[in-house]
Design a protein around this motif. Sequence first.
Motif, PDB file in Angstrom:
ATOM      1  N   LEU A 145       0.829  -1.212   0.000  1.00 25.04           N
ATOM      2  CA  LEU A 145       0.000   0.000   0.000  1.00 25.04           C
ATOM      3  C   LEU A 145       0.865   1.264   0.000  1.00 25.04           C
ATOM      4  N   GLU A 146       1.958   1.225   0.773  1.00 22.41           N
ATOM      5  CA  GLU A 146       2.862   2.382   0.793  1.00 22.41           C
ATOM      6  C   GLU A 146       3.498   2.608  -0.576  1.00 22.41           C
ATOM      7  N   ILE A 147       3.874   1.513  -1.221  1.00 23.76           N
ATOM      8  CA  ILE A 147       4.470   1.629  -2.561  1.00 23.76           C
ATOM      9  C   ILE A 147       3.461   2.214  -3.545  1.00 23.76           C
ATOM     10  N   VAL A 148       2.215   1.759  -3.425  1.00 18.59           N
ATOM     11  CA  VAL A 148       1.159   2.276  -4.315  1.00 18.59           C
ATOM     12  C   VAL A 148       0.938   3.762  -4.071  1.00 18.59           C
ATOM     13  N   HIS A 149       0.887   4.155  -2.777  1.00 17.16           N
ATOM     14  CA  HIS A 149       0.698   5.575  -2.451  1.00 17.16           C
ATOM     15  C   HIS A 149       1.867   6.422  -2.952  1.00 17.16           C
ATOM     16  N   ARG A 150       3.065   5.883  -2.805  1.00 20.58           N
ATOM     17  CA  ARG A 150       4.242   6.620  -3.266  1.00 20.58           C
ATOM     18  C   ARG A 150       4.215   6.802  -4.784  1.00 20.58           C
ATOM     19  N   ASN A 151       3.831   5.752  -5.473  1.00 15.90           N
ATOM     20  CA  ASN A 151       3.728   5.857  -6.936  1.00 15.90           C
ATOM     21  C   ASN A 151       2.669   6.874  -7.346  1.00 15.90           C
ATOM     22  N   LYS A 152       1.563   6.897  -6.602  1.00 13.92           N
ATOM     23  CA  LYS A 152       0.518   7.878  -6.899  1.00 13.92           C
ATOM     24  C   LYS A 152       1.010   9.302  -6.668  1.00 13.92           C
TER      25      LYS A 152
END
Length: 237
Positions: A145-152
């Motif tokens: 989830l953190e990786i997804v948020h960072r990518n966003k």
Amino acid sequence: MIHLFTHVNKQLIHHQQSIVIHQIRNKKYYRHWWIPYHLNDYQTITQSKLNSYDQWNQEWLNSNLPIELKYFDISHLPSHLNKRIKPTKEFFQLIYSKEKTEDYQRCLFGQYGLQCGINPSLLFMNEHEIIYEKTKENLLENSILEIVHRNKEQENKTRLNNETLMLKIKKNLNKMPELLKKFHNQEEKQLSMNNMKKDKMKMFMEEARDRFGFYPSKKDPKFIKLIHESDEQNKLE
């Protein structure tokens, strides 16, 4: 020995004749078979009828109805698409190995629901899969989830940067006519200055010729001295 030779010759002649006959029989029976688009009777009969899609399009052209309604017409749909409208039990039978996978069954259940006859409780993750996913998340430095948020966030930053850049480009484009005017004015001034310098140089060269009797080089000290004298006179005036 002679009888054997004649027997062999007869066999060879018979073999050659059979080869020729075989070649003739294999050739296409109608004339000009090498010409493309030259069809026989069977081909003309089969290709004289329109297929279902062409027939469907032709009917809609003849009907003079609005084209938006064409997408609601299912009268000439193929059989594999007609089955999707009113699916039967045979339609939901899982035959191939790809259809027996959990991903395919999840997709089927998501599209058709309980009508497909798949038990949704079997599609949930097992305990082993849950443990595997948890251990994988723990081993990772950052959670998924953190990786997804960072990518966003990175995507948003790039989008904002692109928007600001586009705004700058638009502003510069609005200023472009003024900048072009300034540039053309500067060019005209520069041209006029260059022409003035050329005229002055010609005048100095003519004056040097009158004084010295020849055209000196521009690096000649006499010529340089003459230029300085003329500049001093202009300053005094």
